[in-house]
Scaffold this motif. Structure first.
Motif, PDB file in Angstrom:
ATOM      1  N   LYS A  35      12.876   3.581  -0.896  1.00  0.00           N
ATOM      2  CA  LYS A  35      11.462   3.314  -0.621  1.00  0.00           C
ATOM      3  C   LYS A  35      10.890   4.260   0.433  1.00  0.00           C
ATOM      4  O   LYS A  35       9.710   4.617   0.376  1.00  0.00           O
ATOM      5  CB  LYS A  35      11.286   1.873  -0.134  1.00  0.00           C
ATOM      6  CG  LYS A  35      11.804   0.814  -1.090  1.00  0.00           C
ATOM      7  CD  LYS A  35      10.979   0.759  -2.365  1.00  0.00           C
ATOM      8  CE  LYS A  35      11.423  -0.395  -3.255  1.00  0.00           C
ATOM      9  NZ  LYS A  35      10.628  -0.453  -4.522  1.00  0.00           N
ATOM     10  N   LYS A  36      11.723   4.637   1.400  1.00  0.00           N
ATOM     11  CA  LYS A  36      11.279   5.517   2.487  1.00  0.00           C
ATOM     12  C   LYS A  36      12.408   6.488   2.797  1.00  0.00           C
ATOM     13  O   LYS A  36      13.316   6.188   3.581  1.00  0.00           O
ATOM     14  CB  LYS A  36      10.906   4.704   3.725  1.00  0.00           C
ATOM     15  CG  LYS A  36      10.296   5.527   4.858  1.00  0.00           C
ATOM     16  CD  LYS A  36       9.771   4.644   5.983  1.00  0.00           C
ATOM     17  CE  LYS A  36       9.245   5.466   7.150  1.00  0.00           C
ATOM     18  NZ  LYS A  36       8.115   6.337   6.791  1.00  0.00           N
ATOM     19  N   ALA A 126       6.517  -7.319   9.614  1.00  0.00           N
ATOM     20  CA  ALA A 126       5.531  -6.325   9.187  1.00  0.00           C
ATOM     21  C   ALA A 126       4.813  -5.706  10.381  1.00  0.00           C
ATOM     22  O   ALA A 126       4.493  -4.509  10.374  1.00  0.00           O
ATOM     23  CB  ALA A 126       4.525  -6.966   8.234  1.00  0.00           C
ATOM     24  N   ALA A 131       4.274   2.994   9.395  1.00  0.00           N
ATOM     25  CA  ALA A 131       3.582   3.134   8.115  1.00  0.00           C
ATOM     26  C   ALA A 131       4.598   3.427   7.015  1.00  0.00           C
ATOM     27  O   ALA A 131       5.471   4.298   7.170  1.00  0.00           O
ATOM     28  CB  ALA A 131       2.561   4.262   8.193  1.00  0.00           C
ATOM     29  N   GLY A 132       4.503   2.671   5.928  1.00  0.00           N
ATOM     30  CA  GLY A 132       5.443   2.852   4.829  1.00  0.00           C
ATOM     31  C   GLY A 132       6.824   2.298   5.092  1.00  0.00           C
ATOM     32  O   GLY A 132       7.758   2.548   4.311  1.00  0.00           O
ATOM     33  N   SER A 212       4.154 -11.127   0.508  1.00  0.00           N
ATOM     34  CA  SER A 212       2.794 -10.756   0.098  1.00  0.00           C
ATOM     35  C   SER A 212       1.773 -11.057   1.184  1.00  0.00           C
ATOM     36  O   SER A 212       0.892 -10.239   1.477  1.00  0.00           O
ATOM     37  CB  SER A 212       2.422 -11.473  -1.195  1.00  0.00           C
ATOM     38  OG  SER A 212       3.239 -11.045  -2.262  1.00  0.00           O
ATOM     39  N   GLY A 215       1.445  -8.558   3.750  1.00  0.00           N
ATOM     40  CA  GLY A 215       0.963  -7.249   3.332  1.00  0.00           C
ATOM     41  C   GLY A 215       2.051  -6.325   2.825  1.00  0.00           C
ATOM     42  O   GLY A 215       1.872  -5.098   2.810  1.00  0.00           O
ATOM     43  N   LEU A 216       3.169  -6.899   2.380  1.00  0.00           N
ATOM     44  CA  LEU A 216       4.293  -6.103   1.910  1.00  0.00           C
ATOM     45  C   LEU A 216       4.460  -6.258   0.399  1.00  0.00           C
ATOM     46  O   LEU A 216       4.459  -7.373  -0.111  1.00  0.00           O
ATOM     47  CB  LEU A 216       5.586  -6.542   2.601  1.00  0.00           C
ATOM     48  CG  LEU A 216       5.599  -6.479   4.128  1.00  0.00           C
ATOM     49  CD1 LEU A 216       6.853  -7.159   4.678  1.00  0.00           C
ATOM     50  CD2 LEU A 216       5.531  -5.044   4.612  1.00  0.00           C
ATOM     51  N   LYS A 217       4.607  -5.140  -0.284  1.00  0.00           N
ATOM     52  CA  LYS A 217       4.909  -5.164  -1.707  1.00  0.00           C
ATOM     53  C   LYS A 217       6.401  -5.420  -1.859  1.00  0.00           C
ATOM     54  O   LYS A 217       7.226  -4.700  -1.283  1.00  0.00           O
ATOM     55  CB  LYS A 217       4.537  -3.830  -2.359  1.00  0.00           C
ATOM     56  CG  LYS A 217       4.791  -3.800  -3.856  1.00  0.00           C
ATOM     57  CD  LYS A 217       4.412  -2.458  -4.456  1.00  0.00           C
ATOM     58  CE  LYS A 217       4.727  -2.420  -5.950  1.00  0.00           C
ATOM     59  NZ  LYS A 217       4.390  -1.100  -6.551  1.00  0.00           N
ATOM     60  N   THR A 234       7.853  -3.333   1.097  1.00  0.00           N
ATOM     61  CA  THR A 234       7.380  -2.040   1.587  1.00  0.00           C
ATOM     62  C   THR A 234       5.960  -2.169   2.095  1.00  0.00           C
ATOM     63  O   THR A 234       5.099  -2.740   1.431  1.00  0.00           O
ATOM     64  CB  THR A 234       7.416  -0.979   0.463  1.00  0.00           C
ATOM     65  OG1 THR A 234       8.696  -1.007  -0.162  1.00  0.00           O
ATOM     66  CG2 THR A 234       7.146   0.405   1.021  1.00  0.00           C
ATOM     67  N   ALA A 235       5.725  -1.606   3.304  1.00  0.00           N
ATOM     68  CA  ALA A 235       4.380  -1.624   3.884  1.00  0.00           C
ATOM     69  C   ALA A 235       3.548  -0.506   3.293  1.00  0.00           C
ATOM     70  O   ALA A 235       4.070   0.502   2.808  1.00  0.00           O
ATOM     71  CB  ALA A 235       4.476  -1.445   5.404  1.00  0.00           C
ATOM     72  N   ALA A 236       2.247  -0.708   3.330  1.00  0.00           N
ATOM     73  CA  ALA A 236       1.337   0.317   2.809  1.00  0.00           C
ATOM     74  C   ALA A 236       1.375   1.553   3.689  1.00  0.00           C
ATOM     75  O   ALA A 236       1.649   1.465   4.876  1.00  0.00           O
ATOM     76  CB  ALA A 236      -0.067  -0.265   2.749  1.00  0.00           C
TER      77      ALA A 236
END
Length: 236
Positions: A35-36, A126, A131-132, A212, A215-217, A234-236
């Motif tokens: 993811k990162k 979160a 970021a990300g 959710s 704010g995490l997918k 994953t954070a935006a």
């Protein structure tokens, strides 16, 4: 739970004998970097005696740990004297820095009592991400996968001491009630201690809703063998 250093050390020895912490850390690091890819910092929430954290330290440039148990942190400090370790509640902490990854291993998230607690923890995670950034949680069992009246046991001999652990697990509503007994035998004699652990059987939907609302997918990744897998957010 783990109210003194002796209990924490007993826990430490037993689980090092039955779990491959380094393999689990590599597995989770792989999920994080899917993811990162440039993730270099990691916070281990509910780090316990620091065995997973020690393994993560070989995979990330900067690692830190958080736990609510002071005896556990004291053992972790002996293992990782140069690593920042924080006494804090997973539902509400601010450490003054952000992390590319936050993990909560070994089903420690199950010690939370309600979906409100779970939501608060995920919001806190979160809020401490870059970021990300990525959150990985190893859940406790789900209501449909928990085995009521499950019995387990383990024994080891180490440096002149023999330690045994037996447990019996039952379900009370959405709680797992585990009765555990430990016996330690050494040249001084035999000691016995017992405890009751209660862990919440959150549903998959409840975990995903907590991610959710923070704010995490989120994705769920099944794990091999009988382990409960991972939720990866994953954070935006």
């Amino acid at each position: 739970m783990y109210e003194n250093n002796s209990a924490a050390e007993m826990y430490d020895l037993l689980y090092q004998d039955r779990k491959d912490y380094r393999a689990e850390a590599r597995e989770v690091a792989g999920l994080i970097r899917e993811k990162k890819g440039d993730a270099q910092s990691l916070l281990d929430v509910a780090c316990g005696t620091g065995i997973h954290l020690e393994a993560f330290a070989g995979l990330f440039d900067r690692v830190e740990g958080v736990d609510l148990s002071r005896p556990m942190l004291e053992v972790a400090k002996q293992r990782l004297p140069d690593t920042p370790l924080h006494h804090a509640d997973m539902r509400d902490f601010r450490l003054g820095s952000s992390f590319d990854a936050i993990v909560c291993m070994f089903s420690s998230i199950g010690y939370l009592r309600s979906t409100q607690d779970l939501d608060a923890a995920l919001r806190t995670f979160a809020g401490n991400l870059t970021a990300g950034g990525v959150v990985v949680i190893e859940p406790w069992y789900f209501p449909q996968t928990f085995l009521d009246h499950h019995v387990s046991g383990h024994a080891l001999t180490h440096e002149g001491r023999t330690i045994t652990r037996v447990s019996h697990s039952t379900r009370v509503g959405n709680l797992t009630r585990m009765e555990l007994h430990y016996v330690l035998a050494d040249r001084e004699g035999v000691q016995h201690r017992s405890e009751i652990d209660e862990l919440t059987l959150f549903t998959s939907d409840e975990y995903e809703a907590a991610f959710s609302q923070a704010g995490l997918k989120v994705d769920y990744v099944a794990s091999a063998e009988a382990r409960p897998g991972y939720f990866v957010g994953t954070a935006a």
